[in-house]
Motif scaffolding. Structure first.
Motif, short mmCIF file in Angstrom:
data_model
loop_
_atom_site.label_atom_id
_atom_site.label_comp_id
_atom_site.label_asym_id
_atom_site.label_seq_id
_atom_site.Cartn_x
_atom_site.Cartn_y
_atom_site.Cartn_z
N HIS A 165 1.62 7.02 -6.58
CA HIS A 165 0.55 8.03 -6.68
C HIS A 165 1.17 9.42 -6.75
CE1 HIS A 165 -2.95 5.18 -5.14
NE2 HIS A 165 -2.02 4.76 -6.21
N GLU A 185 1.13 4.44 -2.74
CA GLU A 185 1.07 5.90 -2.39
C GLU A 185 2.14 6.76 -2.96
OE1 GLU A 185 -1.72 6.18 -1.77
OE2 GLU A 185 -2.51 5.11 -0.16
N ASP A 218 -8.15 6.84 3.45
CA ASP A 218 -8.29 6.49 1.95
C ASP A 218 -9.67 6.34 1.54
OD1 ASP A 218 -5.68 5.00 2.93
OD2 ASP A 218 -5.37 4.76 0.69
N HIS A 263 -6.62 -0.34 -0.90
CA HIS A 263 -6.05 0.14 0.22
C HIS A 263 -7.35 0.28 1.21
CE1 HIS A 263 -3.14 2.77 -2.31
NE2 HIS A 263 -2.79 1.35 -2.17
N GLU A 316 -6.93 2.30 -5.77
CA GLU A 316 -7.18 2.69 -4.22
C GLU A 316 -8.14 1.80 -3.66
OE1 GLU A 316 -6.21 5.08 -2.11
OE2 GLU A 316 -5.20 6.52 -3.21
N LYS A 376 0.78 -1.12 0.10
CA LYS A 376 -0.15 0.03 -0.09
C LYS A 376 0.92 1.15 -0.09
CE LYS A 376 -3.42 2.50 2.46
NZ LYS A 376 -2.81 3.81 2.30
FE LIG Z 1 -4.31 5.19 -0.99
#
Ligand SMILES: [Fe+2]
Ligand SMILES: [Fe+2]
Ligand SMILES: [Fe+2]
Lengths: 94, 320
Positions: B84, B81, B135, B167, B164, B77
């Motif tokens: 992202h 991120e 999240d 998450h 996502e 996870k």
């Molecule tokens: Fe996330």
């Protein structure tokens, strides 16, 4: 005597908001000419709103035979996928 | 400015707005008003910084996850991120600003990031609460931003939203498991929700009436739904999720409003919101210091890459 013109790769954005997609390649003397050829060759039916021209020799490609070492380790990580987590029906649309 | 160029500017503006009104995306090489560009750089970079700073509270528990499986999940996870953040920095760079300038603005305090990441992650249950609520709130916002008017930002959001959903589900799964555990575990889960609930609601920003950039952002369709709309959506979907695992949300005013077809909820503590935004949350200084020191300690890697590149170049020149 034969003169080989350079090879160019052509990418087309079919609609605003979408990514450019590779559609093929062509030979041309320079980028400007390649742009005109691409228009004639790949967008005769208004397939696109934007063209990218890239020197083929500028593309660095991974090898299919490298795939194993490149991607294999990722196959044993099912927990990266949403479906891996079993939730009660009522909240399963999360 | 001459009359002519004024007219051209007005025409460009009109064409730009017409394009947006027709639900067409704006792409990097298009003409755009300077303020649209600035507004986007501010919003996208703030979003990118949030992804990156957000790795800290969760990273705090990677070495202490209760099982090897939970550890692998958390690691995956946090890695997402980071990804992202990179997608978003790249999208911001299409607007003509450099990565270095963006990082500099973060370090100087000129750029902000989501205030939620200035809260500490004190227990393992916080990792559950972050995944489920933080999240969860981010997803509500990001789903809406998939329809933002700037092409590279919208495409980044589509990619991010796909990643996502695991998450939030892994976070909820942690909470569900704790709620099925011992009294101490249930208490720990409840305590985490008690601390993270209100900061999660703050993630949507000030009320629409008080939001500095909102009206213009809506006209330009950078934002597609208002802060209050998105916050309501989040509350409505979260209440049932809480009920299913028997955890309570710390708001005595939270109740279903038949007439509105939504849950009513209490007022956010805006004093706290402003305090944390302006630098006085529990972890603001620590978060920024950590980012700066990681950046500085990584300088030798960047230097080594540059040195290696120079050496390769030299070798190629000698061979030629
Ligand atoms: Fe996330
Ligand atoms: Fe996020
Ligand atoms: Fe993210």
């Amino acid at each position: 005597m034969s003169h080989h013109m350079k090879l160019y790769e052509v990418f087309i954005r079919s609609r605003r908001g979408l990514d450019h997609k590779h559609v093929g390649s062509l030979h041309a003397e320079d980028a400007e000419q390649a742009m005109e050829y691409a228009r004639d060759l790949y967008t005769r039916r208004s397939e696109g709103v934007s063209i990218w021209i890239v020197n083929s020799s500028d593309i660095h490609a991974s090898q299919e035979s490298d795939c194993e070492s490149f991607y294999d380790p990722l196959d044993d990580k099912p927990y990266r996928h949403a479906t891996h987590y079993q939730l009660p029906d009522k909240v399963n649309n999360m | 400015m001459t009359n002519d160029s004024l007219q051209t500017e007005a025409q460009l503006n009109a064409d730009f707005q017409a394009r947006i009104d027709a639900e067409e995306k704006i792409e990097p090489r298009d003409w755009m008003p300077q303020k649209y560009r600035q507004n986007l750089i501010r919003q996208i970079s703030q979003h990118a910084h949030s992804e990156v700073i957000g790795m800290q509270p969760e990273g705090n528990w990677i070495t202490r996850a209760p099982t090897l499986h939970r550890k692998a999940v958390l690691l995956a996870k946090v890695q997402d991120e980071c990804g992202h953040g990179l997608y978003l920095y790249s999208a911001a760079e299409t607007l003509g600003i450099s990565r270095e300038e963006l990082i500099q603005a973060l370090h100087s305090g000129a750029a902000k990031y989501a205030s939620i990441f200035n809260y500490p992650s004190l227990t393992w249950a916080d990792i559950g609460a972050i995944g489920w609520l933080v999240d969860g709130a981010a997803i509500v916002n990001q789903v809406s931003l998939q329809r933002t008017s700037y092409g590279p930002y919208a495409r980044g959001m589509v990619r991010i939203c796909k990643e996502e959903s695991f998450h939030q589900r892994q976070g909820y799964h942690i909470m569900m498991t704790l709620m099925q555990g011992s009294a101490a575990q249930r208490e720990m889960a409840q305590d985490a929700v008690n601390r993270f609930w209100w900061p999660s609601l703050m993630m949507f920003g000030p009320h629409d009436a008080e939001s500095a950039h909102s009206a213009q952002s809506m006209t330009w369709k950078i934002k597609r739904q208002s802060n209050d709309e998105l916050r309501q959506k989040f509350v409505d979907q979260t209440v049932e999720q809480a009920e299913v695992i028997g955890i309570s949300l710390p708001d005595p005013d939270l109740k279903w409003n038949e007439e509105r077809g939504h849950y009513d909820f209490g007022e956010i503590d805006w004093k706290e919101f402003n305090r944390v935004i302006n630098g006085s949350g529990p972890c603001n200084r620590q978060r920024l210091e950590h980012h700066i020191s990681a950046h500085e300690e990584g300088a030798w890697v960047r230097d080594a890459i540059a040195a290696h590149e120079a050496k390769k170049q030299q070798r190629a020149n000698r061979a030629a």
